[in-house]
Design a protein around this motif. Structure first.
Motif, short mmCIF file in Angstrom:
data_model
loop_
_atom_site.label_atom_id
_atom_site.label_comp_id
_atom_site.label_asym_id
_atom_site.label_seq_id
_atom_site.Cartn_x
_atom_site.Cartn_y
_atom_site.Cartn_z
N UNK A 49 0.71 -1.27 0.01
CA UNK A 49 0.11 -0.03 0.00
C UNK A 49 0.99 1.23 0.06
N UNK A 50 1.96 1.27 0.91
CA UNK A 50 2.88 2.46 0.66
C UNK A 50 3.50 2.72 -0.32
N UNK A 51 3.99 1.58 -0.99
CA UNK A 51 4.59 1.80 -2.43
C UNK A 51 3.66 2.28 -3.43
N UNK A 52 2.29 1.85 -3.58
CA UNK A 52 1.64 2.17 -4.40
C UNK A 52 1.18 3.95 -4.35
N UNK A 53 0.91 4.13 -3.02
CA UNK A 53 0.53 5.60 -2.50
C UNK A 53 1.55 6.50 -2.78
N UNK A 54 2.84 6.06 -2.69
CA UNK A 54 3.86 6.80 -2.78
C UNK A 54 3.99 7.34 -4.49
N UNK A 55 3.76 6.38 -5.02
CA UNK A 55 3.65 6.20 -6.53
C UNK A 55 2.55 7.43 -7.03
N UNK A 56 1.41 7.16 -6.35
CA UNK A 56 0.22 7.95 -6.67
C UNK A 56 0.69 9.47 -6.32
N UNK A 57 1.18 9.90 -5.25
CA UNK A 57 1.57 11.16 -4.90
C UNK A 57 2.81 11.64 -5.68
N UNK A 58 3.68 10.79 -6.34
CA UNK A 58 4.73 11.21 -7.03
C UNK A 58 4.28 11.70 -8.33
N UNK A 59 2.98 10.95 -8.83
CA UNK A 59 2.50 11.45 -10.10
C UNK A 59 1.87 12.79 -10.20
N UNK A 60 1.08 13.01 -8.78
CA UNK A 60 0.40 14.20 -8.77
C UNK A 60 0.38 14.86 -7.28
N UNK A 61 1.36 15.81 -7.37
CA UNK A 61 1.64 16.18 -6.05
C UNK A 61 0.60 17.03 -5.32
N UNK A 62 -0.40 17.29 -6.12
CA UNK A 62 -1.74 18.33 -5.70
C UNK A 62 -2.92 17.14 -5.39
N UNK A 63 -2.47 15.91 -5.43
CA UNK A 63 -3.51 14.77 -5.22
C UNK A 63 -3.85 14.51 -3.85
N UNK A 64 -4.47 15.51 -3.21
CA UNK A 64 -4.44 15.39 -1.76
C UNK A 64 -5.41 14.00 -0.99
N UNK A 65 -6.29 13.25 -1.75
CA UNK A 65 -6.62 12.22 -1.11
C UNK A 65 -5.41 11.04 -1.06
N UNK A 66 -4.57 11.22 -2.07
CA UNK A 66 -3.25 10.30 -2.11
C UNK A 66 -2.36 10.41 -0.98
N UNK A 67 -1.99 11.83 -0.75
CA UNK A 67 -1.23 12.23 0.63
C UNK A 67 -2.16 11.81 2.05
N UNK A 87 -0.10 14.06 6.90
CA UNK A 87 -1.29 14.58 7.33
C UNK A 87 -1.24 16.24 7.24
N UNK A 88 -0.20 16.71 8.09
CA UNK A 88 -0.02 18.21 8.08
C UNK A 88 0.32 18.79 6.82
N UNK A 89 0.75 18.15 5.85
CA UNK A 89 0.96 18.65 4.40
C UNK A 89 -0.59 18.75 3.90
N UNK A 90 -1.39 17.91 3.90
CA UNK A 90 -2.75 17.83 3.37
C UNK A 90 -3.43 19.23 4.14
N UNK A 91 -3.35 19.33 5.44
CA UNK A 91 -3.96 20.43 6.00
C UNK A 91 -3.35 21.96 5.62
N UNK A 92 -2.18 21.83 5.54
CA UNK A 92 -1.49 23.05 5.16
C UNK A 92 -1.93 23.47 3.62
N UNK A 93 -1.91 22.73 2.85
CA UNK A 93 -2.45 22.82 1.56
C UNK A 93 -4.07 23.35 1.34
N UNK A 94 -4.93 22.74 2.29
CA UNK A 94 -5.94 22.95 2.15
C UNK A 94 -6.73 22.36 3.77
#
Length: 654
Positions: A49-67, A87-94
């Protein structure tokens, strides 16, 4: 439990691909990786799960559900710093991406040992409950049911836990916390510790990766050395064997065996006798103590008069409740009684432990307001009413946002042990040690032990009641040994009534004691002697009875062949009973040792002991041709080692 709620959150945040069906190719790939990551979480494969979700965030850094989901994957693996970064990165962005994320962030701070930051986010989450849910968009709708459950069941407890931890100076009841490390602790679950009075012998439970529980024992030669670990006893199987408890006498042991009787079901409490590291005389407690469900985790009071345990039997307050029995005069246990609502809750209570003075009960609970998962609590007994007070959380550093259970105190009441799965351990549940505050140790108790023996022969008097005037009734074991928990700086009045001996009445002054070994007192009973017939009585002269052999034991210190003055006095009394040296026809002296030492050494020592007694009899004027000396080596009888270091003396009168 936090893990189920986080899995519910993963389900709530699972995003169908159709929602983003018109997005660009890179974003579509991010969504595919996101969905794969969520599915891996639901399947329990957190590394994938961690590997797939890191890939998701790497492809789209603005994809907050992924983070957010990447943070959850780290959270489930107890990697709290990494989870907080996401968590803090998501709340800081939105700040309005997710209201529930404020609670998740607070809980992660709490588990990471940052209670003040946790309190800030818990409080923020509580304040945001006044907002309109629409302010948080689609994610707010998806989280609604999980959030409602958190507010109803968890929020108040988490706020309390953060407040207690943040102001721990008002709650600290223990200091010097440390992990026992290897080889005691492993990547498996290691828990339910119980230590001997000298702390050189350790018993605990280890759970394998497939859920099987085994009993483990550890020995150490010196306090600064670590324990050598091995499986305990001959009854470990592929089924669970659980929590061991030793009476403070160091001989009586209680433990749990599961599924040994397919017709009985569940787990049952058993009792045995521990002699020289081996367990014997194993018996299951009666069916009215054990039930048809789960009965386990026995705890015995210092004096052996009270038995506490956990059970899921019908009629309780919650899932697992705590019960107790008292020892009856005939040696049986009373019917179990539920400890009531001050201790038991609709959730699970387990792992009881009683202080030396039997006035403080420690236990683990899921149902009282705590610092996190399962916490350790204590309750005081009101002697006037016989009721236990409302349970109190023992506080940090023993309790934490993780799971704690299996509280145990050593003989001095100050050194303690428990198990926890907090971060930084060897893996799973680990055993920790600490020093307990004096305010929670209870009143001082001195362990008193000794042997009840025949004053002439030294033979043990077994299964004999030894009442304490104004107190309990104790009983000697197979070796004539008794064990009493007595208040120090007071007299201990003992009485023994046996139909073959004169009544015994004596008070002993009991000192304060460290209890690493008991304070020793021995009781020697004198045989009853019929009163002499009146010289004036005109009765026919009775026929002369045949001479009766006189027997006694002469006892020695470890590896010694010296006849002590006390043993010389007993030999003199025996000679007097025969009528003097001139009345002795023959003497047989059989020398013995305990198991310590090699066979050759023991045989030689047993001969030297017999010869030492012979030398004393020769000095008293007995002719050498009337004495027979035999070396027997190790005594095979089941006796305490002290009683095996002896010479058996048999005098045959003329």
């Amino acid at each position: 439990m936090r893990t189920p709620s986080l899995i519910l959150l993963a389900l709530a945040l699972f995003i169908p691909r159709a929602i983003f069906g018109q997005e660009r190719t890179r974003e579509e790939r991010a969504i595919i990786a996101f969905d794969e990551g969520v599915q891996h979480i639901l399947d329990g494969n957190l590394k994938r799960a961690t590997k797939s979700l890191r890939k998701s965030v790497g492809l789209d850094t603005t994809f907050l559900p992924g983070r957010r989901m990447l943070g959850l994957a780290y959270d489930l693996q107890d990697d709290y710093p990494a989870a907080l970064t996401e968590y803090l990165g998501v709340l800081q962005h939105d700040p309005y991406f997710s209201r529930l994320l404020y609670f998740n962030t607070g809980e992660t701070y709490l588990r990471n040992g940052q209670p003040r930051e946790a309190l800030t986010y818990f409080t923020k989450f509580k304040t945001l409950q006044a907002d309109d849910l629409g302010k948080y968009g689609l994610v707010g709708e998806q989280e609604q049911s999980v959030e409602a459950q958190v507010v109803r069941r968890e929020l108040a407890q988490r706020i309390l836990a953060a407040q207690i931890s943040a102001d721990s100076s008002n709650y600290v009841n223990a200091t010097g916390l440390y992990n026992l490390g290897g080889p005691v602790n492993t990547i498996q679950n290691d828990y339910f510790p119980f230590l001997s009075n000298d702390q050189d012998y350790l018993l605990y439970t280890r759970q394998g990766e497939h859920g099987d529980e085994d009993l483990i024992e550890g020995y150490r030669r010196r306090p600064e050395r670590n324990y050598s670990i091995s499986r305990f006893g001959s009854f470990n199987t592929s089924q669970p064997e659980g929590m061991c408890t030793l009476e403070r006498d160091g001989e009586t042991i209680f433990f749990t065996l599961c599924h040994d009787d397919p017709k009985a079901g569940g787990c049952d409490i058993h009792r045995g006798v521990l002699i020289d590291g081996r367990i014997g005389e194993v018996k299951k407690l009666p069916d009215y103590v054990n039930s048809s469900t789960w009965d386990s985790q026995a705890a015995i009071s210092c004096d052996g008069q009270q038995l506490f345990f956990a059970s899921t039997r019908p009629g309780g307050i919650g899932g697992s409740d705590l019960y107790y029995c008292t020892l009856q005069p005939d040696g049986s246990w009373s019917e179990p009684r539920n400890l009531g609502a001050a201790i038991n809750t609709p959730e699970d209570e387990e792992a009881p432990f009683l202080s030396n003075d039997a006035e403080t009960l420690y236990f683990s609970s899921m149902g009282h307001g705590g610092l996190g998962d399962q916490d350790i609590y204590f309750s005081r007994l009101d002697r006037t009413t016989g009721r236990w007070a409302e349970a109190v959380n023992i506080g940090p550093p023993i309790n934490s946002p993780a799971r704690e259970l299996g509280f145990h105190l050593t003989a001095d009441g100050r050194q303690g042990y428990f198990a926890s799965d907090r971060p930084g351990g060897e893996g799973g549940l680990d055993i920790y040690g600490f020093t307990l505050s004096e305010k929670l140790t209870g009143r001082e108790v001195t362990y008193v032990s000794g042997y009840l023996t025949d004053s002439l022969t030294g033979e043990p008097i077994v299964n004999q009641t030894v009442p304490v005037t104004g107190g309990g009734v104790y009983r000697t074991n197979y070796a004539g040994r008794f064990f009493i928990c007595a208040p120090p700086d007071r007299a201990l009045p003992l009485t023994v009534d046996h139909n073959q001996y004169l009544p015994y009445r004596r008070s002993f002054d009991i000192p304060r004691w460290d209890n690493q070994s008991p304070y020793r007192i021995d009781l020697r009973l004198q045989r009853s002697v019929a009163p002499a017939a009146s010289a004036a009585a005109a009765t026919p002269t009775p026929p002369v009875a045949a001479p009766v052999d006189q027997k006694m034991g002469v006892f020695f210190s470890l590896e010694s062949a010296e006849v002590t003055p006390e043993q010389q006095r007993l030999l003199d009394l025996m000679i007097a009973r025969v009528g003097g040296v001139e009345r002795i026809g023959s003497v047989l002296l059989e020398g013995y040792t305990d198991e310590t030492g090699t066979a050759d050494f023991n045989l030689s020592l047993s001969r030297r002991r017999a010869e030492a007694v012979a030398a004393y009899l020769l000095a008293r004027g007995l002719a050498a041709d009337r004495i027979t000396v035999e070396a027997r080596g190790i005594m095979k009888r089941t006796l305490a080692r002290k009683l095996k270091r002896r010479v058996e003396v048999v005098i045959r009168p003329r």
